[in-house]
Design a protein around this motif. Structure first.
Motif, PDB file in Angstrom:
ATOM      1  N   ILE A  75       0.916  -1.157  -0.045  1.00 17.55           N
ATOM      2  CA  ILE A  75       0.043   0.239   0.125  1.00 17.55           C
ATOM      3  C   ILE A  75       0.811   1.173  -0.090  1.00 17.55           C
ATOM      4  CG2 ILE A  75      -1.776   1.187   1.128  1.00 17.55           C
ATOM      5  CD1 ILE A  75      -2.621  -1.626   0.263  1.00 17.55           C
ATOM      6  N   GLU A  76       0.643   2.151  -1.147  1.00 15.76           N
ATOM      7  CA  GLU A  76       1.489   3.286  -1.095  1.00 15.76           C
ATOM      8  C   GLU A  76       0.715   4.608  -0.462  1.00 15.76           C
ATOM      9  OE1 GLU A  76       4.429   3.377  -1.814  1.00 15.76           O
ATOM     10  OE2 GLU A  76       4.638   1.572  -2.697  1.00 15.76           O
ATOM     11  N   ARG A  77      -0.289   4.587  -0.880  1.00 11.79           N
ATOM     12  CA  ARG A  77      -1.159   5.875  -0.595  1.00 11.79           C
ATOM     13  C   ARG A  77      -2.568   5.731  -0.331  1.00 11.79           C
ATOM     14  NH1 ARG A  77      -0.141  10.621  -4.487  1.00 11.79           N
ATOM     15  NH2 ARG A  77      -0.644  12.039  -2.951  1.00 11.79           N
ATOM     16  N   VAL A  78      -3.405   6.567   0.428  1.00 11.62           N
ATOM     17  CA  VAL A  78      -4.806   6.492   0.460  1.00 11.62           C
ATOM     18  C   VAL A  78      -5.152   8.043   0.413  1.00 11.62           C
ATOM     19  CG1 VAL A  78      -7.106   6.073   1.655  1.00 11.62           C
ATOM     20  CG2 VAL A  78      -4.956   4.472   1.882  1.00 11.62           C
ATOM     21  N   VAL A  79      -5.797   8.386  -0.782  1.00 14.26           N
ATOM     22  CA  VAL A  79      -6.317   9.697  -0.920  1.00 14.26           C
ATOM     23  C   VAL A  79      -7.786  10.051  -1.308  1.00 14.26           C
ATOM     24  CG1 VAL A  79      -3.896  10.071  -2.135  1.00 14.26           C
ATOM     25  CG2 VAL A  79      -5.841   9.477  -3.663  1.00 14.26           C
ATOM     26  N   VAL A 100      -7.161   4.086  -3.191  1.00 18.12           N
ATOM     27  CA  VAL A 100      -5.977   3.356  -2.643  1.00 18.12           C
ATOM     28  C   VAL A 100      -5.052   3.239  -3.764  1.00 18.12           C
ATOM     29  CG1 VAL A 100      -5.024   1.422  -1.190  1.00 18.12           C
ATOM     30  CG2 VAL A 100      -7.455   2.399  -0.945  1.00 18.12           C
ATOM     31  N   VAL A 101      -3.873   3.625  -3.723  1.00 17.51           N
ATOM     32  CA  VAL A 101      -2.667   3.408  -4.526  1.00 17.51           C
ATOM     33  C   VAL A 101      -1.834   2.165  -3.931  1.00 17.51           C
ATOM     34  CG1 VAL A 101      -0.872   4.004  -5.999  1.00 17.51           C
ATOM     35  CG2 VAL A 101      -2.691   5.812  -5.301  1.00 17.51           C
ATOM     36  N   VAL A 102      -1.869   0.801  -4.718  1.00 22.13           N
ATOM     37  CA  VAL A 102      -1.315  -0.214  -4.264  1.00 22.13           C
ATOM     38  C   VAL A 102      -0.429  -0.708  -5.309  1.00 22.13           C
ATOM     39  CG1 VAL A 102      -3.236  -1.412  -4.815  1.00 22.13           C
ATOM     40  CG2 VAL A 102      -1.559  -2.351  -3.273  1.00 22.13           C
ATOM     41  N   VAL A 158      -4.988   1.387  -8.744  1.00 17.72           N
ATOM     42  CA  VAL A 158      -5.584   2.151  -8.060  1.00 17.72           C
ATOM     43  C   VAL A 158      -7.104   1.737  -7.680  1.00 17.72           C
ATOM     44  CG1 VAL A 158      -6.849   4.628  -7.660  1.00 17.72           C
ATOM     45  CG2 VAL A 158      -4.846   4.258  -9.168  1.00 17.72           C
ATOM     46  N   LEU A 159      -7.428   1.405  -6.537  1.00 19.40           N
ATOM     47  CA  LEU A 159      -8.766   1.010  -6.012  1.00 19.40           C
ATOM     48  C   LEU A 159      -9.478   1.995  -5.461  1.00 19.40           C
ATOM     49  CD1 LEU A 159      -6.701  -1.509  -5.893  1.00 19.40           C
ATOM     50  CD2 LEU A 159      -8.381  -2.337  -4.195  1.00 19.40           C
ATOM     51  N   ALA A 160     -10.938   2.359  -5.969  1.00 17.98           N
ATOM     52  CA  ALA A 160     -11.409   3.850  -6.192  1.00 17.98           C
ATOM     53  C   ALA A 160     -12.778   3.610  -5.534  1.00 17.98           C
ATOM     54  CB  ALA A 160     -11.520   4.442  -7.316  1.00 17.98           C
ATOM     55  N   TRP A 161     -13.263   4.261  -4.458  1.00 23.42           N
ATOM     56  CA  TRP A 161     -14.769   4.257  -4.406  1.00 23.42           C
ATOM     57  C   TRP A 161     -15.566   5.466  -4.490  1.00 23.42           C
ATOM     58  CZ3 TRP A 161     -10.905   1.575  -2.047  1.00 23.42           C
ATOM     59  CH2 TRP A 161     -11.324   0.355  -1.678  1.00 23.42           C
ATOM     60  N   THR A 203      -2.664  -6.316   8.808  1.00 23.77           N
ATOM     61  CA  THR A 203      -3.434  -4.785   9.046  1.00 23.77           C
ATOM     62  C   THR A 203      -2.523  -3.727   8.979  1.00 23.77           C
ATOM     63  OG1 THR A 203      -3.198  -4.936  11.397  1.00 23.77           O
ATOM     64  CG2 THR A 203      -5.343  -6.083  10.278  1.00 23.77           C
ATOM     65  N   MET A 204      -2.968  -2.336   8.659  1.00 25.82           N
ATOM     66  CA  MET A 204      -2.101  -1.187   8.654  1.00 25.82           C
ATOM     67  C   MET A 204      -2.828  -0.212   8.858  1.00 25.82           C
ATOM     68  SD  MET A 204      -1.036  -0.463   4.791  1.00 25.82           S
ATOM     69  CE  MET A 204      -0.218  -2.131   4.497  1.00 25.82           C
ATOM     70  N   THR A 205      -2.360   1.077   9.544  1.00 27.34           N
ATOM     71  CA  THR A 205      -3.297   2.296   9.318  1.00 27.34           C
ATOM     72  C   THR A 205      -2.627   3.424   8.335  1.00 27.34           C
ATOM     73  OG1 THR A 205      -3.773   1.847  11.379  1.00 27.34           O
ATOM     74  CG2 THR A 205      -3.850   4.004  10.814  1.00 27.34           C
ATOM     75  N   VAL A 206      -3.239   3.770   7.432  1.00 26.68           N
ATOM     76  CA  VAL A 206      -2.744   4.824   6.470  1.00 26.68           C
ATOM     77  C   VAL A 206      -3.440   6.115   7.014  1.00 26.68           C
ATOM     78  CG1 VAL A 206      -2.225   5.489   4.125  1.00 26.68           C
ATOM     79  CG2 VAL A 206      -2.417   3.141   5.000  1.00 26.68           C
TER      80      VAL A 206
END
Length: 215
Positions: A75-79, A100-102, A158-161, A203-206
């Protein structure tokens, strides 16, 4: 003539003799089976045969790779962005895009379609959107929507919602769960192979970045 003490001792001896005789007539395999059955019943009664608990997910950091038999995920970024039509997601009034950029590598031996129920839609879940698969998954470099990943070929996706504006805010910590799945091989009616039964593995927190119109 027997004494009183001898009379009282005789019945137990006769019962023991009968039991020994009956045991001698039973095949050894029967006795082993009976003993095993009694052991299993006793063990189960005390919880000894209970299914072992799944190991707790490990905690990793953004930028740290999680690898399993299906994917290697980083996981690189969550924007949060105003719109992201180039990635195949469209918003209505009062909505924005959470993305999410992964970095992903297919570690299996066959090509994998990323936008299916046995792929990234099950492997990666966001806190607050855990039961909602992404509206779109696209390549970051050229915007190809719902791409296939070839074995051993890394790609940035990019996973997008589409989310309600105000639901997520800049600087908000977002929890992400990465799950491992099991390869299932069908037989008879159901042929082929597919990945199923996701189990949380990491698990992680971004920290969410609000980048407005994009960047």
């Amino acid at each position: 003539m027997t004494t009183e003490g001898e009379d009282s001792a005789a019945p137990p001896r006769r019962r023991l003799d009968w039991l020994r005789a009956a045991s001698d007539r039973l095949p050894t395999s029967w006795l082993t089976g009976i003993a095993t059955g009694l052991f299993l019943v006793a063990t189960a009664a005390f919880g000894g045969l209970a299914t072992a608990a799944e190991p707790a997910p490990v905690t990793i950091e953004p930028g740290q790779e999680h690898r399993n038999d299906q994917f290697a995920l980083t996981i690189e970024r969550v924007v949060l962005v105003d719109e992201l039509t180039e990635a195949g997601v469209y918003v209505e009034d009062g909505e924005r895009v959470l993305a999410v950029v992964v970095d992903v590598e297919n570690t299996w031996t066959r090509p994998i379609a990323v936008h299916s129920t046995s792929s990234l839609t099950e492997s990666l879940r966001l806190e607050g959107l855990a039961d909602t698969p992404p509206d779109s998954i696209a390549r970051y470099d050229d915007g190809t929507v719902a791409p296939w990943l070839q074995p051993g070929v890394p790609a940035q996706l990019v996973l997008a919602w589409a989310v309600t504006a105000g639901r997520f805010t800049d600087g908000q910590p977002v929890g992400i769960t990465l799950s491992d799945m099991t390869l299932h091989t069908g037989s008879f009616v159901a042929n082929g192979q597919w990945w199923t039964d996701p189990v949380p593995a990491a698990t992680m927190t971004v920290i969410l970045e609000d980048i407005g119109a994009g960047g």
